[in-house]
Design an enzyme around this catalytic site. Structure first.
Site, PDB file in Angstrom:
ATOM      1  N   GLU A 353       0.910  -1.241  -0.035  1.00  0.00           N
ATOM      2  CA  GLU A 353      -0.014  -0.036   0.101  1.00  0.00           C
ATOM      3  C   GLU A 353       0.806   1.342  -0.117  1.00  0.00           C
ATOM      4  O   GLU A 353       0.516   2.286  -0.464  1.00  0.00           O
ATOM      5  CB  GLU A 353      -0.831   0.079   1.010  1.00  0.00           C
ATOM      6  CG  GLU A 353      -2.009   0.989   0.991  1.00  0.00           C
ATOM      7  CD  GLU A 353      -3.028   0.848   2.199  1.00  0.00           C
ATOM      8  OE1 GLU A 353      -4.128   0.067   1.859  1.00  0.00           O
ATOM      9  OE2 GLU A 353      -2.797   1.215   3.356  1.00  0.00           O
ATOM     10  N   HIS A 384       7.355 -27.025   2.600  1.00  0.00           N
ATOM     11  CA  HIS A 384       6.511 -28.138   2.033  1.00  0.00           C
ATOM     12  C   HIS A 384       5.619 -27.687   1.262  1.00  0.00           C
ATOM     13  O   HIS A 384       4.598 -28.242   0.678  1.00  0.00           O
ATOM     14  CB  HIS A 384       6.053 -29.277   3.141  1.00  0.00           C
ATOM     15  CG  HIS A 384       7.012 -29.832   4.128  1.00  0.00           C
ATOM     16  ND1 HIS A 384       7.518 -30.974   3.749  1.00  0.00           N
ATOM     17  CD2 HIS A 384       7.462 -29.291   5.066  1.00  0.00           C
ATOM     18  CE1 HIS A 384       8.578 -31.276   4.539  1.00  0.00           C
ATOM     19  NE2 HIS A 384       8.456 -30.481   5.514  1.00  0.00           N
ATOM     20  N   LYS A 510     -13.723   1.547  -3.305  1.00  0.00           N
ATOM     21  CA  LYS A 510     -14.853   1.960  -2.394  1.00  0.00           C
ATOM     22  C   LYS A 510     -16.052   2.571  -2.739  1.00  0.00           C
ATOM     23  O   LYS A 510     -17.329   2.374  -2.479  1.00  0.00           O
ATOM     24  CB  LYS A 510     -14.259   2.660  -1.297  1.00  0.00           C
ATOM     25  CG  LYS A 510     -13.131   1.917  -0.393  1.00  0.00           C
ATOM     26  CD  LYS A 510     -12.752   3.016   0.823  1.00  0.00           C
ATOM     27  CE  LYS A 510     -11.407   2.479   1.761  1.00  0.00           C
ATOM     28  NZ  LYS A 510     -11.055   3.535   2.441  1.00  0.00           N
TER      29      LYS A 510
END
Length: 549
Positions: A353, A384, A510
């Protein structure tokens, strides 16, 4: 218009240098400079930072420091610590470092005594959490609070939940914490499962309280509380960081339970502010003070150390070296501590950000790649899962290994003769060694490996890593680790000429979500969307929700 760093002699010198040494193997670099294993390392506070396994020479480091000076890193650093408005797009100071200044420090910004303000809030937080932890503060039924639920998102969630997980061993007052961030109702439902309203306190954490997710979750949490205890109970079961008095009064929060912070603190830099109230409630104000002191140790190192001995600056410059000269796109963060399981996610917001920008601070386009993609998992889980790509893949992925000499928990190994922590850390050291030096085809063939299998087992090495080793994961060490990365982000942003402290890229989504909500929920078939893909998706969603398409 500011100077383009890629047009400077310092950048060109690094480009020429990369052409000379870019293909050199770490095996060769260590052979040519055997002392690098101990000399290319720094101790900062409790952190021992080994950067010797990077594809750099001492000449590389000199040239990177020259680049930093050409970009004005030292001047920009001093401007940040002095409270100058280096967040230019929002005309704000950038003073997360002030949140951890000691009480006797002096810093006046825009006519305001910043240190006094910070410690006033810390004192109020301490008084409030003391009452919670002692049982003096009780809920509406007179019972002790045993769980705090932090409702926030982004910096109001990622920091607190990461630090809470890291410092869970310091919980000593019978209070635990849960964290709600996602507007998906499954998150809130799961976090409230098994809780008793009478013993639960909500902390609504949001810098601006314009975030739909936090507002929605807070409203739903209030309903859960009042359904059980009534409206009058809200004042005894909620807190707000920072205060928004009109909303908080309507919500029912007692003004004594509201704790402020300032517009010079970015959300992703706010875990050491009132946003950390949930952490303080669990570990206590004394441990929280140790946490802040850890930040300050690294702040002072970054502020005062010469660039050649400045750990955040060097690590940021090395990250830029890989991004801009080797074409690396990501950095893996690999803590060999399960208590740091959320650290990579926290760093994703902090770094991406901050530095995920395509224009410079003056509004002109950048001329080089910016922003490292941070990701990772705790060791040995990652071994793994994705280490195969780190060892034998075609992409260069520099990695940061973080480990501790003393465990927070330990158990004997399966045969009862050893320590599971020693087993964990043997993997830490082995992985950095194999990533760096690998194993050649000749060495594999000499072990009797069939010729057709040898190519599949070759470990090319030359994969760069930083090793960060501390004695133990303490509140101070967590603060030191966070600050170490904060100042790396700053260093890279200065070189790239970007504003690392705004985040305009999150705003349009938004706004569009607010516009689309009534389209999804309306009783009538909606008007066509501006693109056919979104239009088809919306209509399919409405159909499956039983609404006219």
């Amino acid at each position: 218009m500011s100077a383009d760093i890629t047009e400077t002699p310092a950048w060109q010198a690094l480009s020429d240098h990369h052409a000379e040494i870019g293909d050199r193997h770490l095996t060769e670099l260590f052979a040519d400079d055997p002392a690098r294993g101990t000399e290319l390392a720094l101790t900062v506070g409790d952190l021992y930072i080994d950067y010797s396994k990077h594809r750099v020479t001492r000449r590389t480091l000199d040239l990177l420091v020259d680049l930093a000076r050409a970009a004005g890193l030292e001047e920009r650093r001093d401007a940040m610590f002095a409270g100058e408005h280096i967040n230019t797009s929002e005309d704000r100071a950038v003073l997360h470092t002030a949140l951890r200044l000691p009480r006797d420090a002096k810093l006046v910004v825009d006519g305001q005594d910043v240190v006094a303000d910070v410690h006033d809030v810390l004192d109020r937080m301490g008084d409030f959490t003391d009452r919670l932890r002692s049982g003096e503060w009780t809920g509406a039924t007179g019972e002790r609070i045993t769980t705090v639920v932090n409702i926030g998102i982004g910096g109001s969630d990622l920091g607190p939940v990461m630090v809470y997980d890291a410092l869970r061993h310091y919980a000593d007052a019978g209070i635990s914490a849960r964290f709600v961030s996602n507007v998906d109702p499954a998150d809130l439902v799961a976090k409230l499962d098994g809780l008793e309203p009478a013993k639960t306190l909500f902390i609504v954490a949001s810098k601006t309280f314009s975030t739909l997710e936090t507002l929605t979750n807070a409203t739903a949490a209030r309903r859960w509380l009042t359904d059980a205890l009534g409206d009058a109970a809200v004042a005894k079961h909620s807190s707000r960081c920072p205060p928004t008095r009109s909303w908080s009064t309507k919500f029912g929060i007692n003004t004594d339970n509201m704790f402020g912070f300032w517009d010079w603190v970015g959300g992703r830099y706010s875990v050491d502010s009132a946003i950390g109230l949930s952490v303080m409630a669990v570990i206590g104000k004394e441990r929280f003070a140790e946490f802040l002191a850890g930040f300050h140790i690294v702040d002072e190192h970054f502020r005062t150390a010469p660039l050649h001995q400045n750990a955040p600056a060097l690590l940021g410059l090395i990250g830029l070296w890989y991004s801009n000269f080797f074409g690396a796109q990501s950095r893996a963060v690999l803590p060999y501590s399960n208590d740091l399981s959320r650290f990579a996610a926290y760093l994703q917001q902090l770094t991406m950000e901050s530095n995920g920008k395509s224009v410079r601070a003056d509004g002109t386009p950048v001329s080089t790649d910016t922003g490292e993609i941070f990701w990772g998992e705790p060791g040995t889980n990652g071994q793994h899962a994705f280490y195969q790509l780190l060892h034998q893949g075609t992409r260069l992925v520099p990695a940061d290994f973080i480990g501790f000499s003393q465990p927070t928990d330990d158990l004997p190994t399966a045969d009862g003769t050893g320590s599971m922590h020693d087993l964990l850390m043997s993997n830490f050291f082995a992985q950095t060694q194999v990533l760096a030096f690998g194993k050649t085809a000749d060495a594999i063939a000499s072990e009797g490996t069939p010729a057709d299998v040898v190519p599949h087992k070759v470990m090319p090495g030359n994969r760069p890593t930083t090793s960060i080793l501390a004695t133990k994961l303490t509140p101070s060490v967590v603060g030191q680790l966070i600050a170490l990365y904060e100042h790396q982000v700053f260093t890279e942003g200065v070189i790239w000429g970007i504003d690392s402290f705004d985040q305009w890229g999150v705003e349009l989504g938004k706004t569009q979500a607010k516009a689309l909500l009534p389209v999804l929920t309306g009783d009538k078939s909606p008007a066509a969307q501006s693109d056919t893909s979104t239009d088809a998706l919306v209509r399919r969603y409405r159909t499956e929700r039983g609404r006219p398409a």
